[in-house]
Design an enzyme around this catalytic site. Structure first.
Site, PDB file in Angstrom:
ATOM      1  N   HIS A 108       2.550  -8.518   0.985  1.00  0.00           N
ATOM      2  CA  HIS A 108       2.147  -8.511  -0.426  1.00  0.00           C
ATOM      3  C   HIS A 108       0.809  -9.218  -0.585  1.00  0.00           C
ATOM      4  O   HIS A 108       0.605 -10.323  -0.059  1.00  0.00           O
ATOM      5  CB  HIS A 108       3.162  -9.283  -1.272  1.00  0.00           C
ATOM      6  CG  HIS A 108       4.516  -8.657  -1.367  1.00  0.00           C
ATOM      7  ND1 HIS A 108       4.917  -7.906  -2.448  1.00  0.00           N
ATOM      8  CD2 HIS A 108       5.578  -8.686  -0.520  1.00  0.00           C
ATOM      9  CE1 HIS A 108       6.177  -7.510  -2.263  1.00  0.00           C
ATOM     10  NE2 HIS A 108       6.596  -7.968  -1.106  1.00  0.00           N
ATOM     11  N   HIS A 144       5.829  -4.957   5.272  1.00  0.00           N
ATOM     12  CA  HIS A 144       4.727  -4.910   4.308  1.00  0.00           C
ATOM     13  C   HIS A 144       4.300  -6.336   3.977  1.00  0.00           C
ATOM     14  O   HIS A 144       5.106  -7.261   4.002  1.00  0.00           O
ATOM     15  CB  HIS A 144       5.098  -4.147   3.035  1.00  0.00           C
ATOM     16  CG  HIS A 144       6.375  -4.600   2.409  1.00  0.00           C
ATOM     17  ND1 HIS A 144       7.611  -4.242   2.896  1.00  0.00           N
ATOM     18  CD2 HIS A 144       6.615  -5.410   1.351  1.00  0.00           C
ATOM     19  CE1 HIS A 144       8.552  -4.803   2.158  1.00  0.00           C
ATOM     20  NE2 HIS A 144       7.979  -5.526   1.214  1.00  0.00           N
TER      21      HIS A 144
HETATM   22  P1  AMP Z   1      10.038  -6.741  -0.780  1.00  0.00           P
HETATM   23  O1  AMP Z   1      10.996  -7.279  -1.833  1.00  0.00           O
HETATM   24  O2  AMP Z   1       9.203  -7.768  -0.115  1.00  0.00           O
HETATM   25  O3  AMP Z   1      10.745  -5.814   0.185  1.00  0.00           O
HETATM   26  O4  AMP Z   1       8.994  -5.871  -1.617  1.00  0.00           O
HETATM   27  C1  AMP Z   1       9.144  -4.536  -1.931  1.00  0.00           C
HETATM   28  C2  AMP Z   1       8.088  -4.213  -2.952  1.00  0.00           C
HETATM   29  O5  AMP Z   1       7.881  -2.813  -2.938  1.00  0.00           O
HETATM   30  C3  AMP Z   1       8.462  -4.588  -4.396  1.00  0.00           C
HETATM   31  O6  AMP Z   1       7.453  -5.457  -4.913  1.00  0.00           O
HETATM   32  C4  AMP Z   1       8.485  -3.245  -5.119  1.00  0.00           C
HETATM   33  O7  AMP Z   1       7.977  -3.330  -6.428  1.00  0.00           O
HETATM   34  C5  AMP Z   1       7.605  -2.393  -4.239  1.00  0.00           C
HETATM   35  N1  AMP Z   1       7.886  -0.962  -4.256  1.00  0.00           N
HETATM   36  C6  AMP Z   1       9.083  -0.351  -4.118  1.00  0.00           C
HETATM   37  N2  AMP Z   1       8.950   0.982  -4.140  1.00  0.00           N
HETATM   38  C7  AMP Z   1       7.622   1.229  -4.284  1.00  0.00           C
HETATM   39  C8  AMP Z   1       6.828   2.420  -4.384  1.00  0.00           C
HETATM   40  N3  AMP Z   1       7.379   3.632  -4.351  1.00  0.00           N
HETATM   41  N4  AMP Z   1       5.491   2.282  -4.511  1.00  0.00           N
HETATM   42  C9  AMP Z   1       4.917   1.057  -4.572  1.00  0.00           C
HETATM   43  N5  AMP Z   1       5.600  -0.096  -4.483  1.00  0.00           N
HETATM   44  C10 AMP Z   1       6.931  -0.019  -4.348  1.00  0.00           C
END
Ligand code: AMP
Ligand code: ZN
Length: 136
Positions: free
Chosen positions: A103, A101
């Site tokens: 950001h 993903h």
């Molecule tokens: P990373 O730390 O780069 O893996 O980012 C994961 C991101 O996913 C974090 O910013 C979380 O807040 C976000 N996240 C986790 N679960 C969900 C969800 N169900 N819907 C939207 N965002 C999510």
């Protein structure tokens, strides 16, 4: 191509609802539920790739084009003052969801967030060594 028990596969493919900002045949862009700032969003490929290393070139190109488009749209609509693209790979780099993903983080003057690091102070010799390791 989904992976069982991957939350972003389920979101990207509509099994779990999300606040969707954009969708096409390859990607879904959703609002992050734990945002760093107002409007923090995530670009999710619909196919499961654990990280950047697994992301095929074809999708890597598309993801950056989409990021550019979303950054322009979000900047216009939200009136943010700056924009960060952040992409974590591996636990050591802060990755918590192991489905690639990107950001999209709108930034505002005095939003109180820091996405920084403490600069090291390498010698010229150390920089030269690293350069050699990577390029030779
Ligand atoms: P990373 O730390 O780069 O893996 O980012 C994961 C991101 O996913 C974090 O910013 C979380 O807040 C976000 N996240 C986790 N679960 C969900 C969800 N169900 N819907 C939207 N965002 C999510
Ligand atoms: Zn997945």
């Amino acid at each position: 191509m989904g992976e069982k028990d991957c939350i972003f596969c389920k979101i990207a493919n509509g099994e779990i609802p999300s606040k969707t900002l954009y969708e096409d045949e390859d990607f879904k862009v959703i609002l992050d539920v734990g945002p760093a700032t107002r409007g923090h969003a995530l670009i999710l490929p619909k196919n499961h790739y654990a990280n950047l290393y697994e992301l095929p070139d074809k999708e890597a190109v598309k993801v950056m084009l989409l990021a550019k488009k979303m950054a322009a749209l979000m900047t216009e609509k939200l009136g943010c003052d700056g924009f960060n693209l952040v992409q974590n790979n591996g636990k050591a780099a802060g990755q918590t969801v192991f489905h690639f993903h990107l950001h999209l983080i709108p930034r505002y003057k005095e939003d109180g967030q820091t996405l920084g690091w403490k600069p090291l102070e390498p010698t010229q010799e150390e920089l030269e060594d690293i350069k050699k390791i990577i390029t030779e």
